[in-house]
Design a protein around this motif. Structure first.
Motif, mmCIF file in Angstrom:
data_model
loop_
_atom_site.group_PDB
_atom_site.id
_atom_site.type_symbol
_atom_site.label_atom_id
_atom_site.label_comp_id
_atom_site.label_asym_id
_atom_site.label_seq_id
_atom_site.Cartn_x
_atom_site.Cartn_y
_atom_site.Cartn_z
ATOM 1 N N GLY A 59 -0.812 57.938 7.157
ATOM 2 C CA GLY A 59 -0.570 57.885 8.594
ATOM 3 C C GLY A 59 0.874 57.540 8.880
ATOM 4 N N PRO A 60 1.302 57.700 10.113
ATOM 5 C CA PRO A 60 2.683 57.365 10.468
ATOM 6 C C PRO A 60 2.910 55.863 10.354
ATOM 7 N N LYS A 61 4.020 55.497 9.784
ATOM 8 C CA LYS A 61 4.337 54.085 9.646
ATOM 9 C C LYS A 61 4.823 53.540 10.995
ATOM 10 N N GLN A 62 4.234 52.440 11.367
ATOM 11 C CA GLN A 62 4.575 51.821 12.641
ATOM 12 C C GLN A 62 4.938 50.357 12.382
ATOM 13 N N PRO A 63 6.151 50.106 11.864
ATOM 14 C CA PRO A 63 6.512 48.734 11.494
ATOM 15 C C PRO A 63 6.523 47.762 12.660
ATOM 16 N N ASN A 64 6.682 48.269 13.882
ATOM 17 C CA ASN A 64 6.748 47.390 15.040
ATOM 18 C C ASN A 64 5.379 47.129 15.666
ATOM 19 N N LYS A 65 4.357 47.742 15.113
ATOM 20 C CA LYS A 65 3.012 47.572 15.651
ATOM 21 C C LYS A 65 2.139 46.901 14.594
ATOM 22 N N PRO A 66 1.953 45.603 14.672
ATOM 23 C CA PRO A 66 1.151 44.907 13.660
ATOM 24 C C PRO A 66 -0.314 45.301 13.735
ATOM 25 N N GLN A 67 -0.957 45.311 12.580
ATOM 26 C CA GLN A 67 -2.390 45.575 12.534
ATOM 27 C C GLN A 67 -3.155 44.353 13.041
ATOM 28 N N LYS A 68 -4.366 44.589 13.482
ATOM 29 C CA LYS A 68 -5.209 43.508 13.972
ATOM 30 C C LYS A 68 -6.340 43.272 12.983
ATOM 31 N N TYR A 69 -6.370 42.068 12.415
ATOM 32 C CA TYR A 69 -7.379 41.714 11.420
ATOM 33 C C TYR A 69 -8.460 40.856 12.070
ATOM 34 N N LEU A 70 -9.707 41.267 11.894
ATOM 35 C CA LEU A 70 -10.821 40.422 12.312
ATOM 36 C C LEU A 70 -11.263 39.611 11.098
ATOM 37 N N VAL A 71 -11.183 38.295 11.199
ATOM 38 C CA VAL A 71 -11.598 37.398 10.125
ATOM 39 C C VAL A 71 -12.962 36.827 10.475
ATOM 40 N N ALA A 72 -13.958 37.116 9.655
ATOM 41 C CA ALA A 72 -15.295 36.562 9.875
ATOM 42 C C ALA A 72 -15.266 35.083 9.515
#
Length: 414
Positions: A59-72
């Motif tokens: 996929g396109p790299k989006q260094p300025n858009k952090p991923q969102k992690y759901l931590v159980a």
């Protein structure tokens, strides 16, 4: 006058830093607290780096858009340790680069059905802050927190409710309806099993609703080994590669989105949602005893905020005391926990080999559809062999046209 020197320490020097006093046994090494903390963090972050490479490939790299992690977040030892490590890494990213690679959403599923307000909404909801949640919020200010009620699973159409015993409509609240369903299950093992599956569905639904990129589970090596043997014993061995291994997981059904939107808008948003979501276990290379030690050496110690395991167990969630229990009231999960506690202490390599062996299994798609409860592909030939060898309880009415795997069928109907 003779000079006196302090008595020499009986503990050796740490084999990693060669500076501090070694007071902990780490596998074959004697190490100090800072090196143990660094070891646990490094093992976790390495798994996180694998996740980041995998989820960004193609996929396109989006260094300025952090991923969102759901931590159980169960608020136990492993999930709290995972949150601590991720939160520390997040703070380090801000200091080094002034930007972050991910955001944290910690979701706790409240399984105590016996302490609920008089009314409950149909959509996934949150209650007023408890003391435990306030403590976690103050300890981890860079994470977002959300509490979901277990009874919110009744609003999800990811489960084929027609395959399960009917709910009693006469009960006032969803919590009472779900508590009644658990009370009608045939055994302690059944209640623990169904609670775990419901919790998993809720976590997936929140991950979709909150547009999370990844679902992170806090299962350590020991917990994954326990799950491997318990799922096999319950006749759900076909699902092991999907439940134990890291990778993409198909989002079951048309998950409810809730909210006040019109029906058409909700359906449109659901239809455009992800069909799969990555599920990873960043602590899969760490033993439970290592994490227990880790919680005592952080500053301040995590052990002070961790909720005792007994209060979050399936037995406690269903109004039973977990401290004193007879053997007949132990679930398969609790038996495996006791068994692996001894194996981990004396033969830790055996525990690790159970998980590594499972990790080599392929993930076959079910050719006969998916189970209406766990949503794992059906293995009809395997299910029939289990029914033939172990038998099927007679005199129990099951709905016509049910589509449950053998493990879920036994958990619901015995």
């Amino acid at each position: 006058m003779e000079s006196t020197s302090p008595p020499a320490s009986s503990n050796p020097t740490c084999v990693r830093c060669n500076e501090n006093e070694a007071i902990f046994d780490l596998r074959t090494d004697k190490i100090c607290p800072p090196c143990l903390a660094q070891f646990v963090a490094n093992k976790t972050i390495k798994r996180l780096e694998v996740l980041q490479r995998t989820t960004r490939t193609g996929g396109p790299k989006q260094p300025n858009k952090p991923q969102k992690y759901l931590v159980a977040l169960s608020r136990g030892t492993s999930s709290t340790s995972l949150l601590q490590i991720l939160h520390e890494n997040l703070q380090q990213q801000v200091v080094r680069t002034q930007r972050t690679k991910f955001q944290l959403l910690a979701v706790h599923v409240d399984t105590d059905l016996h302490h609920r307000p008089s009314s409950s909404s149909d959509a996934p909801s949150t209650q007023g802050l408890t003391s435990a949640e306030e403590t976690y919020r103050s300890r981890f200010p860079n994470a977002e927190f959300l509490t979901v009620m277990l009874e919110d699973v009744l609003a999800l159409d990811a489960i084929d409710w027609a395959s399960l015993p009917p709910l009693h409509a006469g009960l006032q609240t969803p919590a009472e309806q779900l508590a009644d369903l658990f009370a009608r299950l045939p055994s302690t093992t059944s209640r623990a099993d169904i609670q775990r599956l419901f919790t998993r569905h809720l976590l997936l639904s929140v991950a979709v609703r909150e547009a999370c990129d990844v679902l992170l589970l806090g299962s350590n090596t020991t917990a994954l080994a326990e799950l491997t043997l318990s799922e096999t014993a319950k006749g759900r061995g076909f699902s092991l590669p999907w439940q134990i291994n890291d990778g993409l997981f198909k989002v079951p059904g048309r998950l409810s989105t809730g909210g006040d939107d019109a029906g058409g808008a909700a359906e449109e948003r659901t239809r455009e949602g992800p069909k799969t979501i990555p599920i990873y276990h960043p602590l899969r290379e760490l033993f439970r005893k290592e994490l227990l030690t880790y919680t005592t050496i952080t500053t301040p110690p995590l052990a002070d905020i961790i909720v005792p395991e007994s209060t979050s167990s399936p037995s406690a969630a269903n109004g039973k005391a977990a401290a004193i229990v007879s053997h007949k009231d132990l679930s398969i999960e609790e038996v495996m926990t006791r068994y692996f506690a001894e194996v981990e202490e004396n033969y830790p390599s055996v525990v690790a080999n159970v998980v590594r062996t499972t990790g080599k299994l392929a993930r076959p798609e079910g050719e006969n559809g998916h189970c209406g409860l766990c949503d794992i592909g059906l293995d009809e030939a395997g299910d029939e062999r289990w029914r033939g060898e172990l038998g099927e309880q007679k005199g129990v009415e099951r709905p016509d046209g049910r589509k449950l795997c053998y493990g879920c069928d036994r958990s619901i109907y015995g």
